[in-house]
Design a protein around this motif. Structure first.
Motif, short mmCIF file in Angstrom:
data_model
loop_
_atom_site.label_atom_id
_atom_site.label_comp_id
_atom_site.label_asym_id
_atom_site.label_seq_id
_atom_site.Cartn_x
_atom_site.Cartn_y
_atom_site.Cartn_z
N VAL A 300 3.39 29.47 -113.70
CA VAL A 300 4.65 30.41 -113.64
C VAL A 300 5.53 30.24 -114.77
O VAL A 300 6.01 29.26 -115.07
CB VAL A 300 5.40 30.18 -112.37
N ALA A 301 5.71 31.43 -115.66
CA ALA A 301 6.80 31.05 -116.97
C ALA A 301 8.32 30.89 -116.46
O ALA A 301 8.50 31.27 -115.29
CB ALA A 301 6.53 32.49 -117.68
N ALA A 302 8.71 30.24 -117.25
CA ALA A 302 10.21 29.68 -116.71
C ALA A 302 11.13 31.02 -116.49
O ALA A 302 11.86 31.13 -115.56
CB ALA A 302 10.93 28.97 -118.00
N HIS A 303 11.11 32.10 -117.22
CA HIS A 303 11.72 33.28 -116.89
C HIS A 303 11.31 33.87 -115.53
O HIS A 303 12.10 34.34 -114.90
CB HIS A 303 11.52 34.36 -117.99
N ASP A 304 10.17 34.04 -115.37
CA ASP A 304 9.85 34.43 -113.79
C ASP A 304 10.01 33.71 -112.90
O ASP A 304 10.61 34.18 -111.88
CB ASP A 304 8.21 34.75 -114.05
N GLY A 305 9.97 32.38 -112.71
CA GLY A 305 10.38 31.46 -111.84
C GLY A 305 11.64 31.41 -111.72
O GLY A 305 12.42 31.74 -110.25
N LEU A 306 12.56 31.50 -112.96
CA LEU A 306 14.08 31.68 -112.66
C LEU A 306 14.39 32.98 -111.87
O LEU A 306 15.16 32.88 -111.16
CB LEU A 306 14.64 31.34 -113.96
N ALA A 307 13.70 34.02 -112.46
CA ALA A 307 14.01 35.42 -111.73
C ALA A 307 14.04 35.23 -110.24
O ALA A 307 14.63 35.80 -109.34
CB ALA A 307 13.54 36.38 -112.15
N ARG A 308 12.86 34.89 -109.86
CA ARG A 308 12.52 34.36 -108.42
C ARG A 308 13.41 33.60 -107.58
O ARG A 308 14.15 34.16 -106.44
CB ARG A 308 11.22 33.98 -108.06
N THR A 309 14.07 32.66 -108.39
CA THR A 309 14.82 31.68 -107.54
C THR A 309 16.33 32.47 -107.71
O THR A 309 17.08 32.11 -106.51
CB THR A 309 15.12 30.41 -108.45
N VAL A 310 16.69 33.13 -108.72
CA VAL A 310 17.76 33.88 -108.74
C VAL A 310 18.01 34.88 -107.44
O VAL A 310 19.06 35.15 -106.80
CB VAL A 310 18.22 34.73 -109.75
N GLY A 311 16.79 35.68 -107.35
CA GLY A 311 16.70 36.41 -106.04
C GLY A 311 16.99 35.96 -104.98
O GLY A 311 17.75 36.34 -104.09
N TYR A 312 16.47 34.50 -104.60
CA TYR A 312 16.74 33.81 -103.36
C TYR A 312 18.32 33.48 -103.21
O TYR A 312 18.84 33.74 -102.18
CB TYR A 312 15.85 32.66 -103.55
N PHE A 313 18.83 32.96 -104.42
CA PHE A 313 20.54 32.66 -104.14
C PHE A 313 21.27 33.89 -104.28
O PHE A 313 22.16 33.82 -103.42
CB PHE A 313 20.46 31.76 -105.34
N ARG A 314 21.01 34.99 -104.74
CA ARG A 314 21.46 36.24 -104.60
C ARG A 314 21.58 36.71 -103.11
O ARG A 314 22.56 37.13 -102.79
CB ARG A 314 20.90 37.46 -105.45
N GLU A 315 20.31 36.55 -102.25
CA GLU A 315 20.44 36.86 -101.10
C GLU A 315 20.97 35.90 -100.09
O GLU A 315 22.10 36.22 -99.44
CB GLU A 315 19.01 36.94 -100.50
N MET A 316 21.31 34.59 -100.62
CA MET A 316 22.02 33.66 -99.72
C MET A 316 23.38 33.92 -100.10
O MET A 316 24.27 33.64 -99.06
CB MET A 316 21.69 32.35 -100.24
N LEU A 317 23.91 34.20 -101.25
CA LEU A 317 25.25 34.35 -101.55
C LEU A 317 25.86 35.89 -101.32
O LEU A 317 26.90 36.19 -101.89
CB LEU A 317 25.58 33.77 -102.83
N ALA A 318 24.91 36.75 -100.64
CA ALA A 318 25.35 38.17 -100.78
C ALA A 318 26.89 38.40 -100.47
O ALA A 318 27.53 39.21 -100.96
CB ALA A 318 24.45 38.95 -99.90
N GLY A 319 27.42 37.82 -99.33
CA GLY A 319 28.41 38.04 -98.94
C GLY A 319 29.61 37.45 -99.81
O GLY A 319 30.65 38.36 -100.17
N GLU A 320 29.51 36.32 -100.32
CA GLU A 320 30.48 35.94 -101.35
C GLU A 320 30.40 36.63 -102.72
O GLU A 320 31.33 37.00 -103.46
CB GLU A 320 30.16 34.39 -101.82
N ILE A 321 29.16 37.40 -103.17
CA ILE A 321 29.07 38.18 -104.39
C ILE A 321 29.92 39.34 -104.11
O ILE A 321 30.47 39.85 -105.09
CB ILE A 321 27.69 38.27 -104.66
#
Length: 324
Positions: A300-321
């Motif tokens: 898994v390339a760094a950019h791809d892995g970070l994008a998946r991780t960002v997606g997880y945190f974006r969902e977790m922080l949806a209310g705050e965002i």
């Protein structure tokens, strides 16, 4: 109890509600095994395993590995220990106990059952390395009395126990040394650089860089790490390790911050803070043994892995965002 077939094993995962443990359990269940997840929830959360409770082959047991455990299993993955500086420095004595007493108790269980046991060790056993990249033969450069010593020396002592049980009792052990790993289910406040940067970027907060940002790391996506664990456990008794599991692509903390800003399209600015004590300047694995013995390397390339991780945190922080 009836014997378990070769195709389905009963597997114990300590620290199973944590970031790495929960992903490992997902894979083991996908392979058709029965899994007992043991965790005291000190630095983990039930949210990581909520999706598993309806699975009839999954069982959760709240238990501290500092105390003996009596179960019947075919394999043991010992992942129990807080792994981020914020968590392991919160109660350093308990951290050391978890590494040492936990190893003794799990090794004792494996000895009674005559089963394979895998220790999730760490690149922290190398300390602030004077050899780069780090091979498994390098003995390390560790401060035994510093603020990180409870974790670093605890993991080193656990490795000692594993090899002594192997030599004295012919126990089939496996020791994996984990290098920086990231992915979904990381704790948002674990103090690790990937989760820190992503949370700060998504909330358009200043991104905190400790030191001058030129210190380097290599980051392994969690799916690759889990694959390495499973391949190591599947080896025969002649393979004990230690074996480095990590990504060989190295980049600076400043490069990581800029990559996170690009992926999140954040308006965050960079701020600079003093480097914490005993923080290593470089950390990169030599994974030649993993390639040769396990036929493993990260995919898994760094950019791809970070994008998946960002997606997880974006969902977790949806209310705050949305509130920004």
């Amino acid at each position: 109890m009836p014997p378990i077939s070769d195709s389905r094993k009963r597997i114990l995962v300590t620290g199973g509600a944590g970031f790495l443990g929960s992903h490992l359990i997902d894979r083991l269940l996908e392979q058709g095994h029965e899994v007992i997840c043991v965790d005291n929830l000190f630095s983990s959360t039930k949210r990581n395993i909520d999706h598993l409770h309806s699975n009839p082959r999954f069982e959760f047991m709240r238990h501290d590995v500092c105390f003996p455990l009596y179960v019947e299993v075919d394999e043991i993955y010992n992942l129990a220990c807080p792994a981020s500086p914020i968590h392991y420095q919160h109660d350093p004595i308990q951290t050391l106990k978890t590494s040492v007493h936990g190893a003794i108790n799990m090794l004792g269980l494996a000895k009674r059952l005559k089963c394979k046991i895998l220790q999730a060790s760490t690149s922290e056993v190398y300390g602030d390395p004077s050899v780069h990249p780090q091979t498994e033969e390098y003995w390390g450069n560790v401060n035994p009395i510093g603020p990180r010593s409870c974790y670093d020396e605890g993991k080193r002592a656990a490795e000692t126990l594993f090899f002594d049980y192997h030599r004295q009792h012919d126990l089939p052990i496996k020791v994996a040394r984990i290098f920086n790993t990231y992915g979904p289910r990381m704790h948002r406040q674990d103090g690790r650089v990937v989760s820190n940067f992503i949370v700060q970027a998504l909330l358009n907060q200043p991104i905190t860089i400790y030191g001058d940002g030129t210190q380097s790391r290599s980051f392994c996506y969690v799916d690759d790490l889990v694959e390495g664990f499973i391949r190591l456990m599947a080896t025969d008794a002649s393979v004990v390790g230690p074996i480095n599991i990590g990504n060989t692509r190295e980049f600076t903390i400043l490069e990581l911050a800029n990559m996170v800003i690009e992926i999140t399209r954040s308006r965050s600015e960079l701020v600079w803070m003093p480097l914490p004590g005993d923080d290593p300047r470089q950390r990169q694995p030599d994974v030649s043994k993993a390639r040769e013995i396990l036929h493993w390397e990260p995919t898994v390339a760094a950019h791809d892995g970070l994008a998946r991780t960002v997606g997880y945190f974006r969902e977790m922080l949806a209310g705050e965002i949305r509130a920004l």
